[in-house]
Design a protein around this motif. Structure first.
Motif, PDB file in Angstrom:
ATOM      1  N   VAL A 125       0.858  -1.187   0.000  1.00  0.00           N
ATOM      2  CA  VAL A 125       0.000   0.000   0.000  1.00  0.00           C
ATOM      3  C   VAL A 125       0.889   1.231   0.000  1.00  0.00           C
ATOM      4  O   VAL A 125       1.781   1.359   0.846  1.00  0.00           O
ATOM      5  CB  VAL A 125      -0.933   0.020   1.232  1.00  0.00           C
ATOM      6  N   ASP A 126       0.678   2.117  -0.964  1.00  0.00           N
ATOM      7  CA  ASP A 126       1.385   3.394  -0.960  1.00  0.00           C
ATOM      8  C   ASP A 126       0.443   4.472  -1.489  1.00  0.00           C
ATOM      9  O   ASP A 126      -0.586   4.184  -2.102  1.00  0.00           O
ATOM     10  CB  ASP A 126       2.695   3.336  -1.751  1.00  0.00           C
ATOM     11  N   SER A 127       0.786   5.706  -1.211  1.00  0.00           N
ATOM     12  CA  SER A 127      -0.058   6.825  -1.628  1.00  0.00           C
ATOM     13  C   SER A 127       0.778   7.852  -2.370  1.00  0.00           C
ATOM     14  O   SER A 127       1.953   8.059  -2.053  1.00  0.00           O
ATOM     15  CB  SER A 127      -0.736   7.471  -0.419  1.00  0.00           C
ATOM     16  N   HIS A 128       0.145   8.474  -3.360  1.00  0.00           N
ATOM     17  CA  HIS A 128       0.792   9.545  -4.105  1.00  0.00           C
ATOM     18  C   HIS A 128      -0.270  10.267  -4.912  1.00  0.00           C
ATOM     19  O   HIS A 128      -1.227   9.652  -5.418  1.00  0.00           O
ATOM     20  CB  HIS A 128       1.885   8.994  -5.039  1.00  0.00           C
ATOM     21  N   ASP A 129      -0.151  11.580  -5.016  1.00  0.00           N
ATOM     22  CA  ASP A 129      -1.037  12.403  -5.849  1.00  0.00           C
ATOM     23  C   ASP A 129      -2.512  12.161  -5.552  1.00  0.00           C
ATOM     24  O   ASP A 129      -3.346  12.037  -6.466  1.00  0.00           O
ATOM     25  CB  ASP A 129      -0.765  12.144  -7.334  1.00  0.00           C
ATOM     26  N   GLY A 130      -2.861  12.080  -4.273  1.00  0.00           N
ATOM     27  CA  GLY A 130      -4.259  11.917  -3.902  1.00  0.00           C
ATOM     28  C   GLY A 130      -4.837  10.550  -4.161  1.00  0.00           C
ATOM     29  O   GLY A 130      -6.066  10.387  -4.212  1.00  0.00           O
ATOM     30  N   ALA A 131      -3.996   9.541  -4.321  1.00  0.00           N
ATOM     31  CA  ALA A 131      -4.463   8.181  -4.608  1.00  0.00           C
ATOM     32  C   ALA A 131      -3.792   7.191  -3.670  1.00  0.00           C
ATOM     33  O   ALA A 131      -2.610   7.326  -3.333  1.00  0.00           O
ATOM     34  CB  ALA A 131      -4.167   7.809  -6.057  1.00  0.00           C
ATOM     35  N   LEU A 132      -4.553   6.195  -3.244  1.00  0.00           N
ATOM     36  CA  LEU A 132      -4.049   5.105  -2.419  1.00  0.00           C
ATOM     37  C   LEU A 132      -4.032   3.857  -3.296  1.00  0.00           C
ATOM     38  O   LEU A 132      -5.073   3.420  -3.788  1.00  0.00           O
ATOM     39  CB  LEU A 132      -4.958   4.891  -1.209  1.00  0.00           C
ATOM     40  N   THR A 133      -2.847   3.296  -3.510  1.00  0.00           N
ATOM     41  CA  THR A 133      -2.692   2.157  -4.415  1.00  0.00           C
ATOM     42  C   THR A 133      -2.387   0.895  -3.625  1.00  0.00           C
ATOM     43  O   THR A 133      -1.538   0.898  -2.731  1.00  0.00           O
ATOM     44  CB  THR A 133      -1.562   2.414  -5.430  1.00  0.00           C
ATOM     45  N   LEU A 134      -3.092  -0.182  -3.946  1.00  0.00           N
ATOM     46  CA  LEU A 134      -2.879  -1.493  -3.352  1.00  0.00           C
ATOM     47  C   LEU A 134      -2.406  -2.445  -4.439  1.00  0.00           C
ATOM     48  O   LEU A 134      -2.940  -2.438  -5.557  1.00  0.00           O
ATOM     49  CB  LEU A 134      -4.164  -2.039  -2.723  1.00  0.00           C
ATOM     50  N   HIS A 144      -3.618  -4.975  -8.980  1.00  0.00           N
ATOM     51  CA  HIS A 144      -3.472  -3.648  -8.375  1.00  0.00           C
ATOM     52  C   HIS A 144      -4.758  -2.862  -8.555  1.00  0.00           C
ATOM     53  O   HIS A 144      -5.515  -3.073  -9.519  1.00  0.00           O
ATOM     54  CB  HIS A 144      -2.285  -2.888  -8.987  1.00  0.00           C
ATOM     55  N   THR A 145      -5.034  -1.968  -7.627  1.00  0.00           N
ATOM     56  CA  THR A 145      -6.197  -1.098  -7.708  1.00  0.00           C
ATOM     57  C   THR A 145      -5.900   0.175  -6.927  1.00  0.00           C
ATOM     58  O   THR A 145      -4.968   0.215  -6.119  1.00  0.00           O
ATOM     59  CB  THR A 145      -7.456  -1.799  -7.164  1.00  0.00           C
ATOM     60  N   THR A 146      -6.701   1.210  -7.167  1.00  0.00           N
ATOM     61  CA  THR A 146      -6.445   2.528  -6.602  1.00  0.00           C
ATOM     62  C   THR A 146      -7.733   3.123  -6.047  1.00  0.00           C
ATOM     63  O   THR A 146      -8.805   2.960  -6.638  1.00  0.00           O
ATOM     64  CB  THR A 146      -5.851   3.469  -7.669  1.00  0.00           C
ATOM     65  N   LEU A 147      -7.609   3.814  -4.903  1.00  0.00           N
ATOM     66  CA  LEU A 147      -8.731   4.498  -4.266  1.00  0.00           C
ATOM     67  C   LEU A 147      -8.354   5.960  -4.029  1.00  0.00           C
ATOM     68  O   LEU A 147      -7.177   6.285  -3.857  1.00  0.00           O
ATOM     69  CB  LEU A 147      -9.064   3.845  -2.919  1.00  0.00           C
TER      70      LEU A 147
END
Length: 334
Positions: A125-134, A144-147
């Motif tokens: 799990v990491d975050s960048h540019d207003g997105a949380l990526t799993l 992979h998916t993004t929230l």
């Protein structure tokens, strides 16, 4: 499990080397008290009780539970043996639990189960540019998916087994995320959970996603999944199915000397080159989970394929998508 009964609440605490759970529920109390019980036995017995109120009586040498016509007793453990509960890490943001749990289930299927490779048994799990990526991978597939995310920056590796268990929890609403270098926490109302993070380096997965495609198909997920389930019955121990893509259709087939052969032809939208490519059926089914149409992109029989949401895609390219499943093909039979 530590059960603490107050004037009008009952608090339940349990933790092991990798996780801790704390929750409080209302109750009618005749006398406050505290008891420590073996959680596995307690869980297994309570799961067999009817959907009725439970009366708990602590009698010193035993804790008695009565639920309708059923009664059972458990010997208490020594309270002094229960270590102090850890503090919750600092809060770093909030997110809708239903969205997060769905994302965890989506990528968690691709996580490895080999404990000798701990970096592959987690969800990155990491975050960048207003997105949380799993993201998760077991070397043979990657999901992979993004929230959306407006909290603090995150970069962590969560044990997939623990977080998938938590993702089955029927919480509703926003959960508060807590995080430090070693732990991840969740708070919703009177319930909180802490998980110990994996101290390992997850593979750099983003460069693995193909940027181009030679063959593209759009196909109904359920129709193709049903065909894969049918043909995989005849795939033997290998569980491998072959996709033969020609103009306007894809043939899903399997054949073994011991189990026989089967195939199903499905009409679909196709663009690009004809292709024969083989996959492990279980991995393909995980990637096809869900409803609606899937976009699948391919390059060569020995190179990764992708399963995407139904998005616009230029010929020869892959879609601009924030979620997808990468599948490593297997060697074609013969």
């Amino acid at each position: 499990m530590l059960i603490t009964v107050g004037d009008d609440t009952a608090t339940f605490d349990a933790f092991d080397q990798s996780s801790q759970v704390h929750t409080t529920i209302p109750c009618d109390t005749s006398e406050p008290g505290q008891v420590l019980l073996p959680h596995r036995t307690l869980h297994d017995v309570v799961a067999k009780l009817p959907d009725k109120p439970i009366t708990i009586t602590h009698m010193g040498s035993a804790a008695q539970f009565t639920c309708g016509p059923r009664t059972f007793e458990l010997p208490p453990m020594t309270l002094d043996d229960y270590p102090p509960l850890p503090d919750m890490p600092p809060a770093v943001g909030t997110i809708d639990w239903s969205d997060l749990a769905a994302a965890i289930r989506e990528v968690g299927a691709a996580a490895g189960r080999d404990d000798t490779l701990p970096m592959l048994t987690g969800i990155k799990v990491d975050s960048h540019d207003g997105a949380l990526t799993l993201a998760a991978t077991d070397r043979f597939r990657l999901a992979h998916t993004t929230l959306p995310w407006d909290g603090d920056d995150l970069d962590m590796l969560i044990p997939a087994r623990d977080i998938l268990t938590l993702a089955r929890t029927t919480w509703h609403g926003d959960v508060t995320i807590h995080h430090d270098q070693r732990r991840l926490g969740f708070t919703l109302g009177d319930t909180r959970t802490i998980l110990r993070l994996i101290d390992a380096d997850f593979p750099k997965w983003r460069p693995l996603i193909p940027k181009d495609s030679d063959t593209t198909i759009r196909i109904d997920r359920k129709t193709m999944a049903d065909a894969v389930k049918f043909t995989s019955v005849l795939a033997g121990d290998t569980g491998q199915v072959v996709l033969s893509i020609t103009s306007g259709q894809v043939t899903i087939a399997s054949k073994t000397a011991q189990d026989g052969a089967g195939e199903e032809v499905i009409a679909c939208d196709t663009v690009g080159n004809e292709l024969n490519i083989a996959f492990t059926s279980r991995y393909l089914l995980d990637a096809l989970a869900g409803d609606g149409t899937a976009l699948m992109t391919f390059t060569q029989p020995g190179r990764p394929a992708m399963v995407w949401p139904d998005l616009p895609c230029e010929e020869g390219k892959v879609p601009d998508a924030d979620r997808g499943h990468l599948l490593m093909p297997v060697r074609l039979p013969g």
